[in-house]
Design an enzyme around this catalytic site. Structure first.
Site, PDB file in Angstrom:
ATOM      1  N   PHE A   1       0.817  -1.222   0.000  1.00  0.00           N
ATOM      2  CA  PHE A   1       0.000   0.000   0.000  1.00  0.00           C
ATOM      3  C   PHE A   1       0.843   1.261   0.000  1.00  0.00           C
ATOM      4  O   PHE A   1       0.389   2.327  -0.400  1.00  0.00           O
ATOM      5  CB  PHE A   1      -0.931  -0.002   1.227  1.00  0.00           C
TER       6      PHE A   1
ATOM      7  N   GLU B   1       9.580  -3.986  13.026  1.00  0.00           N
ATOM      8  CA  GLU B   1       9.237  -2.849  12.165  1.00  0.00           C
ATOM      9  C   GLU B   1       7.922  -2.255  12.660  1.00  0.00           C
ATOM     10  O   GLU B   1       6.905  -2.947  12.704  1.00  0.00           O
ATOM     11  CB  GLU B   1       9.090  -3.334  10.717  1.00  0.00           C
TER      12      GLU B   1
ATOM     13  N   GLU C   1      -4.899  -3.833  -1.893  1.00  0.00           N
ATOM     14  CA  GLU C   1      -6.351  -3.569  -1.809  1.00  0.00           C
ATOM     15  C   GLU C   1      -6.640  -2.316  -1.002  1.00  0.00           C
ATOM     16  O   GLU C   1      -7.751  -1.807  -1.007  1.00  0.00           O
ATOM     17  CB  GLU C   1      -7.084  -4.789  -1.240  1.00  0.00           C
ATOM     18  N   ARG C   2      -5.601  -1.799  -0.282  1.00  0.00           N
ATOM     19  CA  ARG C   2      -5.829  -0.600   0.539  1.00  0.00           C
ATOM     20  C   ARG C   2      -5.664   0.686  -0.265  1.00  0.00           C
ATOM     21  O   ARG C   2      -6.185   1.720   0.121  1.00  0.00           O
ATOM     22  CB  ARG C   2      -4.874  -0.613   1.738  1.00  0.00           C
TER      23      ARG C   2
ATOM     24  N   CYS D   1       9.636   1.736   3.527  1.00  0.00           N
ATOM     25  CA  CYS D   1      10.557   0.650   3.870  1.00  0.00           C
ATOM     26  C   CYS D   1      11.979   1.165   4.031  1.00  0.00           C
ATOM     27  O   CYS D   1      12.838   0.479   4.552  1.00  0.00           O
ATOM     28  CB  CYS D   1      10.518  -0.432   2.805  1.00  0.00           C
TER      29      CYS D   1
ATOM     30  N   SER E   1       5.386  -6.915   3.377  1.00  0.00           N
ATOM     31  CA  SER E   1       5.945  -7.218   4.691  1.00  0.00           C
ATOM     32  C   SER E   1       6.748  -8.530   4.646  1.00  0.00           C
ATOM     33  O   SER E   1       6.535  -9.369   3.757  1.00  0.00           O
ATOM     34  CB  SER E   1       4.814  -7.332   5.709  1.00  0.00           C
TER      35      SER E   1
ATOM     36  N   LYS F   1      -1.117  -7.344  -9.117  1.00  0.00           N
ATOM     37  CA  LYS F   1      -2.110  -7.390  -8.036  1.00  0.00           C
ATOM     38  C   LYS F   1      -1.720  -6.281  -7.056  1.00  0.00           C
ATOM     39  O   LYS F   1      -0.852  -6.460  -6.209  1.00  0.00           O
ATOM     40  CB  LYS F   1      -2.063  -8.773  -7.370  1.00  0.00           C
TER      41      LYS F   1
HETATM   42  P1  NAD Z   1       1.574  -6.660   3.043  1.00  0.00           P
HETATM   43  O1  NAD Z   1       2.574  -7.738   3.102  1.00  0.00           O
HETATM   44  O2  NAD Z   1       0.456  -6.651   4.015  1.00  0.00           O
HETATM   45  O3  NAD Z   1       0.867  -6.637   1.595  1.00  0.00           O
HETATM   46  C1  NAD Z   1       1.626  -6.588   0.405  1.00  0.00           C
HETATM   47  C2  NAD Z   1       0.834  -7.294  -0.699  1.00  0.00           C
HETATM   48  O4  NAD Z   1       0.683  -8.676  -0.354  1.00  0.00           O
HETATM   49  C3  NAD Z   1      -0.574  -6.738  -0.898  1.00  0.00           C
HETATM   50  O5  NAD Z   1      -0.847  -6.694  -2.286  1.00  0.00           O
HETATM   51  C4  NAD Z   1      -1.454  -7.752  -0.174  1.00  0.00           C
HETATM   52  O6  NAD Z   1      -2.738  -7.863  -0.742  1.00  0.00           O
HETATM   53  C5  NAD Z   1      -0.683  -9.052  -0.326  1.00  0.00           C
HETATM   54  N1  NAD Z   1      -0.844  -9.958   0.818  1.00  0.00           N
HETATM   55  C6  NAD Z   1      -1.005  -9.599   2.115  1.00  0.00           C
HETATM   56  N2  NAD Z   1      -1.073 -10.708   2.893  1.00  0.00           N
HETATM   57  C7  NAD Z   1      -0.956 -11.774   2.065  1.00  0.00           C
HETATM   58  C8  NAD Z   1      -0.939 -13.192   2.273  1.00  0.00           C
HETATM   59  N3  NAD Z   1      -1.069 -13.711   3.483  1.00  0.00           N
HETATM   60  N4  NAD Z   1      -0.789 -13.986   1.203  1.00  0.00           N
HETATM   61  C9  NAD Z   1      -0.641 -13.456  -0.027  1.00  0.00           C
HETATM   62  N5  NAD Z   1      -0.652 -12.125  -0.288  1.00  0.00           N
HETATM   63  C10 NAD Z   1      -0.798 -11.286   0.739  1.00  0.00           C
HETATM   64  O7  NAD Z   1       2.381  -5.272   3.093  1.00  0.00           O
HETATM   65  P2  NAD Z   1       1.791  -3.804   3.210  1.00  0.00           P
HETATM   66  O8  NAD Z   1       1.272  -3.590   4.595  1.00  0.00           O
HETATM   67  O9  NAD Z   1       0.894  -3.526   2.060  1.00  0.00           O
HETATM   68  O10 NAD Z   1       3.109  -2.942   2.991  1.00  0.00           O
HETATM   69  C11 NAD Z   1       3.971  -2.546   4.029  1.00  0.00           C
HETATM   70  C12 NAD Z   1       5.144  -3.489   4.141  1.00  0.00           C
HETATM   71  O11 NAD Z   1       5.841  -3.523   2.895  1.00  0.00           O
HETATM   72  C13 NAD Z   1       6.178  -3.026   5.158  1.00  0.00           C
HETATM   73  O12 NAD Z   1       6.646  -4.150   5.842  1.00  0.00           O
HETATM   74  C14 NAD Z   1       7.278  -2.412   4.304  1.00  0.00           C
HETATM   75  O13 NAD Z   1       8.550  -2.421   4.889  1.00  0.00           O
HETATM   76  C15 NAD Z   1       7.223  -3.308   3.112  1.00  0.00           C
HETATM   77  N6  NAD Z   1       7.805  -2.652   1.947  1.00  0.00           N
HETATM   78  C16 NAD Z   1       9.015  -3.099   1.528  1.00  0.00           C
HETATM   79  C17 NAD Z   1       9.623  -2.486   0.452  1.00  0.00           C
HETATM   80  C18 NAD Z   1      10.965  -2.955  -0.018  1.00  0.00           C
HETATM   81  O14 NAD Z   1      11.354  -2.552  -1.089  1.00  0.00           O
HETATM   82  N7  NAD Z   1      11.674  -3.788   0.723  1.00  0.00           N
HETATM   83  C19 NAD Z   1       8.986  -1.436  -0.216  1.00  0.00           C
HETATM   84  C20 NAD Z   1       7.739  -1.022   0.236  1.00  0.00           C
HETATM   85  C21 NAD Z   1       7.158  -1.654   1.325  1.00  0.00           C
END
Ligand code: NAD
Length: 498
Positions: free
Chosen positions: A148, A382, A175-176, A280, A225, A172
Site C-alpha cells: 500500500f 518494524e 487492496e488498501r 521501507c 511485509s 495485483k
Molecule cells: P503486506 O505484506 O500486508 O501486503 C503486500 C501485498 O501482499 C498486498 O498486495 C497484499 O494484498 C498481499 N498480501 C497480504 N497478505 C498476504 C498473504 N497472506 N498472502 C498473499 N498475499 C498477501 O504489506 P503492506 O502492509 O501492504 O506494505 C507494508 C510493508 O511492505 C512493510 O513491511 C514495508 O517495509 C514493506 N515494503 C518493503 C519495500 C521494499 O522494497 N523492501 C517497499 C515497500 C514496502
C-alpha cells in the site's frame, strides 16, 4: 460510490461482486470499494496474458520502447490526477505523492532503453570459425504483488521493465490503495499497449494464491511485509518459479560525534517522519555514538517534531499525513505503550493527536524514544509509523555490530565528516543500501534496489540491471557454418581451443 474493477485484456472487468472498502485515512471515511478477484477472474487474466505473449515477445524492442515513451509523456501529463489518487487512499502529502510518482517515472525512462538493455553479448571466433552469442529472452507471463505504501512507484518498478523485456504482466496492487495503479494502467493502454500485455487484478490472498499456483505464471515480483515475502518466496520456489520478494525493514542511522548535527537532524526529520514513517527505507533507529551526541540530537529534534505540520494528505504544504488504517494506528500506538512499559524514555508522545476538521482521521504525531535497547520490541520489530528510537553506543564498532546483528538489512546511513569512517562503515555494514550523509539512499532506476537478510528473499534486486536479469533468461547460441569441402572426422575429445 465507485467500485474499482479489474483490467483484463484491455477491458475493465467486473468479477463476482465481492468487494472490500477503500478508506480515505485523512477523513476515516470509505470513499470507494474495490473488487476482490476470485480464482475465475485471476484465471481470465492469466489466459489474456498468455495469449498476448507470443506477439509481444516478437515485437521489436525498439517498438516496445516507443509505447513506453508515449506512456511516460501521459504519466507526466496526468500527474495531478495520479497524485490526488495516491494522497486520497494512502494519506501521504501531495508533495510526497509527487516525489513517489517521479521516482516511478524514472523506471519508465530506464525501460525505454530496452533495445540497448537487450542487445546481448557476442563473441566472434569463440572457436575455429565458431561464433557464440547470448540472448536475453522474455520469460512469459510474470506477476507483481505490491504494497500500500508506494501504490504508484512500486508497480512502476516492475511492469515497465518486465514488459520492455517482452513479457506480459499481471499486477495485483494493494487492496488498501488500488486506484492509482488502475488509472496508470489505463494510460499505458492509451499509449498503445496491446490488450492483454498488462492486466490488473484487484484482490487479496485468494488472488495471490491463484497466481502462485498457476503453472502459466513463470515469475513473481513481490514487495510487502516480511512474513508475506517469506510465504511468496517459499511457495514460488517450491513450484520452480523465479521469484524476488522484498520484505520489511528496520533502518538505522549512525550519528558520529564529528557529524554536522544541523544537517543530520533535518535529514533525520524527513527520513523518520516523512510519509508518517510508512516507508521501507524510513529511518526508525538513530545510533548515537556517545551520550553527548544523543543529548545534542534530542535537543535539536524535539522542537522540530513538535512543530510537524500534520493534516489531510490531499492538502498542500504539510509535512505528514495520517497512517493508512485505523487498525494500523492502533498497532503503532500499541508499540508506543509497549516501549514505555519496557523502560524506554518517551521524549515526544504523538498519541491522541486531533486534526481540526479531520477528527475521524487516522492521525498520530511524531514520537521520539531515547534509551532504547536491542531487547525491546520497539527496537527489534518494524513499527511502520512516525516513531524514532535512539540507541546509545560508545563507538563505531559497537554501532556496526548492533546493525549487523539485526534481522533486517534494507537501508542504513552514517552521518560523519570523516571519509575513513564512512569508508569503513560502507565496507563492513551488512545492509543492502547505504547512505553517507544521505538519509534515504534509494538507488536511482539505473542501479537496483534491494536489501539484505530478511529484507529480500531471492537472488536479484528490483529494477535496474538486476531487473533486466530477473525478467529475462539467458540463452547462449554457438554457431558454425560448415564448408562442404572441409568435413572433419568425428572428434571424441571434449572441444577446446588447444
Ligand atoms: P503486506 O505484506 O500486508 O501486503 C503486500 C501485498 O501482499 C498486498 O498486495 C497484499 O494484498 C498481499 N498480501 C497480504 N497478505 C498476504 C498473504 N497472506 N498472502 C498473499 N498475499 C498477501 O504489506 P503492506 O502492509 O501492504 O506494505 C507494508 C510493508 O511492505 C512493510 O513491511 C514495508 O517495509 C514493506 N515494503 C518493503 C519495500 C521494499 O522494497 N523492501 C517497499 C515497500 C514496502
Amino acid at each position: 460510490m465507485r467500485t474499482i474493477t479489474h483490467l483484463i485484456d484491455g477491458e475493465m472487468t467486473i468479477g463476482n461482486g465481492k468487494t472490500s472498502a477503500v478508506f480515505n485515512p485523512s477523513t476515516g471515511n470509505v470513499i470507494r470499494h474495490v473488487e476482490m478477484a476470485s480464482k475465475t477472474t485471476v484465471q481470465q487474466a492469466i489466459i489474456a496474458a498468455k495469449a498476448a505473449f507470443p506477439l509481444w515477445r516478437d515485437t521489436p524492442p525498439a517498438k516496445r520502447a516507443q509505447v513506453l515513451f508515449r506512456f511516460k509523456l501521459l504519466l507526466e501529463q496526468h500527474e495531478e490526477q495520479i497524485i490526488t489518487l495516491i494522497s486520497e487512499e494512502h494519506g501521504k502529502t501531495r508533495e510526497d505523492s509527487a516525489g513517489e510518482l517521479k521516482r516511478g517515472i524514472e523506471n519508465v525512462d530506464f525501460a525505454t532503453a530496452a533495445p540497448e538493455l537487450l542487445k546481448g553479448e557476442f563473441s566472434r571466433n569463440a572457436g575455429p570459425e565458431i561464433d557464440s552469442w547470448s540472448d536475453f529472452q522474455a520469460l512469459g507471463v510474470v506477476a507483481g504483488i505490491t504494497p500500500f505504501n508506494f501504490p504508484a512507484m512500486v508497480p512502476l518498478w516492475m511492469y515497465p521493465l518486465a514488459i520492455a523485456c517482452g513479457n506480459t504482466f499481471i499486477l495485483k496492487p494493494s487492496e488498501r490503495a488500488p486506484s492509482s495503479a488502475l488509472y496508470i494502467a489505463e494510460l499505458f493502454h492509451q499509449a498503445g499497449l496491446p490488450k492483454g500485455v498488462l492486466n490488473i487484478v484487484n484482490g487479496d490472498k485468494e488472488a495471490v494464491d491463484c497466481l502462485l499456483e498457476s503453472p502459466d505464471v513463470k515469475a513473481l515480483s513481490f514487495v510487502g511485509s516480511t512474513p508475506t515475502a517469506e510465504y511468496i518466496y517459499s511457495e514460488s520456489t517450491r513450484r520452480g518459479k523465479r521469484v524476488q520478494a522484498l520484505g520489511g525493514a528496520k533502518n538505522h542511522a549512525v550519528l558520529m560525534p564529528d557529524a554536522d548535527l544541523t544537517h543530520a537532524a533535518s535529514a533525520l526529520m524527513g527520513a523518520a517522519y516523512g510519509s508518517c514513517g510508512e516507508r521501507c527505507m524510513a529511518i526508525s533507529v538513530v545510533v548515537c555514538v556517545g551520550d553527548l551526541v544523543a543529548d545534542a540530537l534530542i535537543e535539536k529534534l524535539t522542537p522540530q517534531i513538535q512543530a510537524l505540520r500534520i493534516g489531510a494528505g490531499t492538502e498542500h504544504g504539510l509535512d505528514m499525513g495520517p497512517l493508512v488504517t485505523k487498525a494500523h494506528l492502533e498497532k503503532v500506538s500499541g508499540y508506543i505503550t509497549e516501549g514505555v512499559n519496557a523502560g524506554a524514555k518517551l521524549i515526544v508522545d504523538g498519541r491522541d493527536l486531533s486534526v481540526a476538521g479531520y477528527e475521524n482521521g487516522f492521525f498520530i504525531g511524531g514520537c521520539l524514544f531515547d534509551r532504547v535497547t536491542p531487547e525491546m520490541r520497539i527496537y527489534r520489530e518494524e513499527i511502520f509509523g512516525p516513531v524514532l528510537c535512539i540507541v546509545r553506543v560508545s563507538n563505531l564498532e559497537e554501532a556496526i555490530a548492533l546493525i549487523n546483528a539485526h534481522e533486517y538489512g534494507n537501508g542504513t546511513c552514517i552521518f560523519t565528516n570523516d571519509g575513513g569512517v564512512a569508508r569503513l562503515f560502507a565496507n563492513k555494514i551488512e545492509v543492502g543500501m547505504v547512505g553517507i550523509n544521505v538519509p534515504l539512499p534509494v538507488p536511482v532506476s539505473y542501479h537496483s534496489f534491494g536489501g539484505w537478510k530478511h529484507s529480500l528473499f531471492g537472488d536479484l534486486a528490483a529494477y535496474g540491471p538486476d531487473g533486466v536479469r530477473f525478467y529475462t533468461r539467458r540463452k547462449t547460441i554457438t554457431q558454425r557454418w560448415v564448408k562442404r569441402e572441409s568435413h572433419e572426422a568425428a572428434q571424441f575429445a571434449f572441444p577446446s581451443n588447444d
